[in-house]
Design a protein around this motif. Sequence first.
Motif, PDB file in Angstrom:
ATOM      1  N   VAL A   1       0.833  -1.196   0.000  1.00 47.31           N
ATOM      2  CA  VAL A   1       0.000   0.000   0.000  1.00 47.31           C
ATOM      3  C   VAL A   1       0.873   1.253   0.000  1.00 47.31           C
ATOM      4  CG1 VAL A   1      -1.636   1.372   1.354  1.00 47.31           C
ATOM      5  CG2 VAL A   1      -2.012  -1.085   1.068  1.00 47.31           C
ATOM      6  N   ASP A   2       1.872   1.281   0.861  1.00 49.22           N
ATOM      7  CA  ASP A   2       2.748   2.455   0.949  1.00 49.22           C
ATOM      8  C   ASP A   2       3.510   2.670  -0.355  1.00 49.22           C
ATOM      9  OD1 ASP A   2       1.916   2.909   3.522  1.00 49.22           O
ATOM     10  OD2 ASP A   2       3.707   2.057   4.476  1.00 49.22           O
ATOM     11  N   GLU A   3       3.996   1.587  -0.934  1.00 48.77           N
ATOM     12  CA  GLU A   3       4.793   1.729  -2.156  1.00 48.77           C
ATOM     13  C   GLU A   3       3.931   2.162  -3.335  1.00 48.77           C
ATOM     14  OE1 GLU A   3       8.113   1.744  -4.707  1.00 48.77           O
ATOM     15  OE2 GLU A   3       7.845   1.931  -2.536  1.00 48.77           O
ATOM     16  N   VAL A   4       2.754   1.573  -3.466  1.00 48.06           N
ATOM     17  CA  VAL A   4       1.857   1.987  -4.550  1.00 48.06           C
ATOM     18  C   VAL A   4       1.438   3.438  -4.354  1.00 48.06           C
ATOM     19  CG1 VAL A   4      -0.411   1.607  -5.602  1.00 48.06           C
ATOM     20  CG2 VAL A   4       1.037  -0.345  -5.044  1.00 48.06           C
ATOM     21  N   SER A   5       1.141   3.827  -3.125  1.00 48.78           N
ATOM     22  CA  SER A   5       0.749   5.211  -2.849  1.00 48.78           C
ATOM     23  C   SER A   5       1.862   6.180  -3.202  1.00 48.78           C
ATOM     24  CB  SER A   5       0.372   5.357  -1.369  1.00 48.78           C
ATOM     25  OG  SER A   5      -0.721   4.523  -1.035  1.00 48.78           O
ATOM     26  N   ARG A   6       3.101   5.813  -2.884  1.00 52.17           N
ATOM     27  CA  ARG A   6       4.237   6.685  -3.211  1.00 52.17           C
ATOM     28  C   ARG A   6       4.402   6.813  -4.717  1.00 52.17           C
ATOM     29  NH1 ARG A   6       9.184   6.403  -4.941  1.00 52.17           N
ATOM     30  NH2 ARG A   6       9.163   4.126  -5.125  1.00 52.17           N
ATOM     31  N   ARG A   7       4.347   5.674  -5.405  1.00 56.53           N
ATOM     32  CA  ARG A   7       4.579   5.702  -6.851  1.00 56.53           C
ATOM     33  C   ARG A   7       3.462   6.428  -7.603  1.00 56.53           C
ATOM     34  NH1 ARG A   7       7.091  -0.016  -9.055  1.00 56.53           N
ATOM     35  NH2 ARG A   7       8.491  -0.452  -7.323  1.00 56.53           N
ATOM     36  N   ILE A   8       2.215   6.231  -7.182  1.00 59.37           N
ATOM     37  CA  ILE A   8       1.122   6.861  -7.928  1.00 59.37           C
ATOM     38  C   ILE A   8       1.146   8.371  -7.730  1.00 59.37           C
ATOM     39  CG2 ILE A   8      -0.646   6.647  -6.122  1.00 59.37           C
ATOM     40  CD1 ILE A   8      -1.064   6.294  -9.963  1.00 59.37           C
ATOM     41  N   LYS A   9       1.551   8.830  -6.575  1.00 57.05           N
ATOM     42  CA  LYS A   9       1.621  10.275  -6.361  1.00 57.05           C
ATOM     43  C   LYS A   9       2.748  10.880  -7.191  1.00 57.05           C
ATOM     44  CE  LYS A   9       1.155  13.681  -2.675  1.00 57.05           C
ATOM     45  NZ  LYS A   9       0.997  13.887  -1.215  1.00 57.05           N
ATOM     46  N   ALA A  10       3.865  10.179  -7.278  1.00 58.93           N
ATOM     47  CA  ALA A  10       4.965  10.667  -8.112  1.00 58.93           C
ATOM     48  C   ALA A  10       4.547  10.723  -9.576  1.00 58.93           C
ATOM     49  CB  ALA A  10       6.189   9.765  -7.933  1.00 58.93           C
TER      50      ALA A  10
ATOM     51  N   ARG B   1      -4.394   1.798  -1.187  1.00 58.78           N
ATOM     52  CA  ARG B   1      -5.108   0.806  -0.382  1.00 58.78           C
ATOM     53  C   ARG B   1      -6.212   0.132  -1.217  1.00 58.78           C
ATOM     54  NH1 ARG B   1      -9.006   1.847   4.060  1.00 58.78           N
ATOM     55  NH2 ARG B   1      -8.715   4.033   3.550  1.00 58.78           N
ATOM     56  N   TYR B   2      -6.860   0.919  -2.030  1.00 61.79           N
ATOM     57  CA  TYR B   2      -7.927   0.420  -2.904  1.00 61.79           C
ATOM     58  C   TYR B   2      -7.406  -0.684  -3.819  1.00 61.79           C
ATOM     59  CZ  TYR B   2     -12.234   1.239  -5.750  1.00 61.79           C
ATOM     60  OH  TYR B   2     -13.435   1.139  -6.409  1.00 61.79           O
ATOM     61  N   MET B   3      -6.359  -0.394  -4.562  1.00 63.61           N
ATOM     62  CA  MET B   3      -5.883  -1.332  -5.580  1.00 63.61           C
ATOM     63  C   MET B   3      -5.210  -2.560  -4.974  1.00 63.61           C
ATOM     64  SD  MET B   3      -6.882  -0.237  -8.529  1.00 63.61           S
ATOM     65  CE  MET B   3      -8.382  -0.005  -7.571  1.00 63.61           C
ATOM     66  N   VAL B   4      -4.513  -2.409  -3.861  1.00 61.81           N
ATOM     67  CA  VAL B   4      -3.899  -3.585  -3.231  1.00 61.81           C
ATOM     68  C   VAL B   4      -4.985  -4.509  -2.690  1.00 61.81           C
ATOM     69  CG1 VAL B   4      -2.373  -4.386  -1.382  1.00 61.81           C
ATOM     70  CG2 VAL B   4      -1.761  -2.352  -2.710  1.00 61.81           C
TER      71      VAL B   4
ATOM     72  N   GLU C   1       4.667  -3.309  -9.764  1.00 63.41           N
ATOM     73  CA  GLU C   1       4.451  -2.701 -11.075  1.00 63.41           C
ATOM     74  C   GLU C   1       3.173  -3.217 -11.726  1.00 63.41           C
ATOM     75  OE1 GLU C   1       4.378  -0.085 -13.628  1.00 63.41           O
ATOM     76  OE2 GLU C   1       6.019   0.018 -12.181  1.00 63.41           O
ATOM     77  N   HIS C   2       2.817  -4.466 -11.506  1.00 68.89           N
ATOM     78  CA  HIS C   2       1.522  -4.961 -11.984  1.00 68.89           C
ATOM     79  C   HIS C   2       0.382  -4.182 -11.317  1.00 68.89           C
ATOM     80  CE1 HIS C   2       3.897  -8.415 -13.423  1.00 68.89           C
ATOM     81  NE2 HIS C   2       2.852  -8.708 -14.197  1.00 68.89           N
ATOM     82  N   LEU C   3       0.520  -3.927 -10.016  1.00 70.41           N
ATOM     83  CA  LEU C   3      -0.484  -3.127  -9.324  1.00 70.41           C
ATOM     84  C   LEU C   3      -0.561  -1.712  -9.885  1.00 70.41           C
ATOM     85  CD1 LEU C   3       0.154  -4.218  -5.639  1.00 70.41           C
ATOM     86  CD2 LEU C   3      -2.024  -4.416  -6.833  1.00 70.41           C
ATOM     87  N   MET C   4       0.574  -1.165 -10.269  1.00 74.05           N
ATOM     88  CA  MET C   4       0.587   0.200 -10.793  1.00 74.05           C
ATOM     89  C   MET C   4      -0.175   0.305 -12.112  1.00 74.05           C
ATOM     90  SD  MET C   4       1.921   2.283  -8.704  1.00 74.05           S
ATOM     91  CE  MET C   4       1.974   3.659  -9.858  1.00 74.05           C
TER      92      MET C   4
ATOM     93  N   TYR D   1       1.537   2.578 -20.223  1.00 74.35           N
ATOM     94  CA  TYR D   1       2.026   1.604 -19.248  1.00 74.35           C
ATOM     95  C   TYR D   1       1.229   0.303 -19.343  1.00 74.35           C
ATOM     96  CZ  TYR D   1       5.049   4.881 -16.680  1.00 74.35           C
ATOM     97  OH  TYR D   1       6.057   5.747 -16.300  1.00 74.35           O
ATOM     98  N   PHE D   2      -0.086   0.429 -19.520  1.00 70.13           N
ATOM     99  CA  PHE D   2      -0.935  -0.761 -19.590  1.00 70.13           C
ATOM    100  C   PHE D   2      -0.565  -1.638 -20.773  1.00 70.13           C
ATOM    101  CE2 PHE D   2      -5.016  -2.651 -21.164  1.00 70.13           C
ATOM    102  CZ  PHE D   2      -5.204  -3.554 -20.131  1.00 70.13           C
TER     103      PHE D   2
END
Length: 463
Positions: free
Chosen positions: A158-167, A191-194, A204-207, A277-278
Amino acid sequence: MPEPGLSPLQSSLPTAATHFGAHVLARAAAPAVTAVTPAGTAAAPAVTAAPATDTTALLTAAARAVAAAVGAAPAVVPTGPAGAADAEAPDAVVAPPAPDLGRLLRGPTGLGTAGLSLARRAAVPEPTAPPVPAAPVEGHPIPGLYFHPVPEPDPVRVDEVSRRIKAWALDEVQLYPDDWEGEFDGFSVGRYMVACHPDAPTVEHLMVATRLMVAENAVDDCYCEDHGGSPIGLGGRLLLAHTALDPLHTTKEYHPGWAESLHADAPRRAYRSAMEYFTERATPSQADRFRHDMARLHLGYLAEAAWSETDHVPEVWEYLAMRQFNNFRPCPTITDTVGGYELPADLHAQPAVQRVLALAGNATTIVNDLYSYTKELATPGKHLNLPVVIAEREGVSDREGYLKAVEVHNDLMRDFEAEAAALAAACPVPSVLRFLRGVAVWVDGNHYWHQTNTYRYSLPDFW
């Protein structure tokens, strides 16, 4: 309510498998995660499809080939319906396990069936899901709503996805100004996507899913809703934004003008980048499937906008028809891409699969209507949602309209589960079973996010 019975084998499913033969087997047996050699080159194991003399043999060969190459992460699966809730003082309807559906989505058991198990991934070990919590950790579920609790999503992811999506939102696509930062953080998209994709093999798949989710919400907010949206001229804006997903093929003279337009506003920048990306991870058929579902979504936006322009309150069935298009369907339809495998195109196109996806999208979208009810009432003008439409069209109170909408959601959920069980029995190909499980987990994760996102949502005082 009795356990849903299993429908007889649908002729179109084995026919589709037979027509595709070795081609379907080879595509279905593609590994969930391609091994990478030290030199960085992909090393995909060869798959040999034995000829099948009849449909049963073909499906069995497909099951063995896919199970040998593809595992599935432990996941919460849909469970059977609980008893009907008391309309006056209902409790949250947390469903008990239903052995039949759980068995079907887990796959066969017993002597000689270990090779068909979907519980393991050979290439990349999956994190073990923690037990389902006995009670919600945050927020309150809607009383009487039929849903399934899910494990807390992995906080590290959750933390890593949140960091990457904001960047990505700030640095790559310049999605929002500084004063929108609080809303972006409050959306809790990581949190939603995880929660919705626990079987994603990598962050990266989650991203892939996370960027698309954020881009879709940017289009909704900026073109239709809170941040400058308007029904006036919406069709033109949506058409141009859709070309960021489904590119324009034109002459050399006019191509530069279109390409430059993809950077003209935040929604188009987000669509263009997220789609790039997709398509790096999706197969051509998965990308085309997603474009089709996004066209459905945009058609739903236009119908709602047209009703807004004419102050039309639709009949309940008309509203539900609009919501079948203006809904979450593009999200669960990519569950195989995010999981690192593919449901073959001919199987995905089957009417039974399409019905399961439609019911999943419809149920999850009514969840949004219910949890966002008070938020939408606080906005200027009349905002159509299912409780509002039921109250006005059926001449009942706001409370009665809301409780009736809960019943509609519960009926859709139970239909979704019954149809998923019937499809799993009719076409027990492992990629189909895994896709059904992925969609079911997405449905549950979507409810989890709505329930726990107290920054955005609060419940009406109807109980």
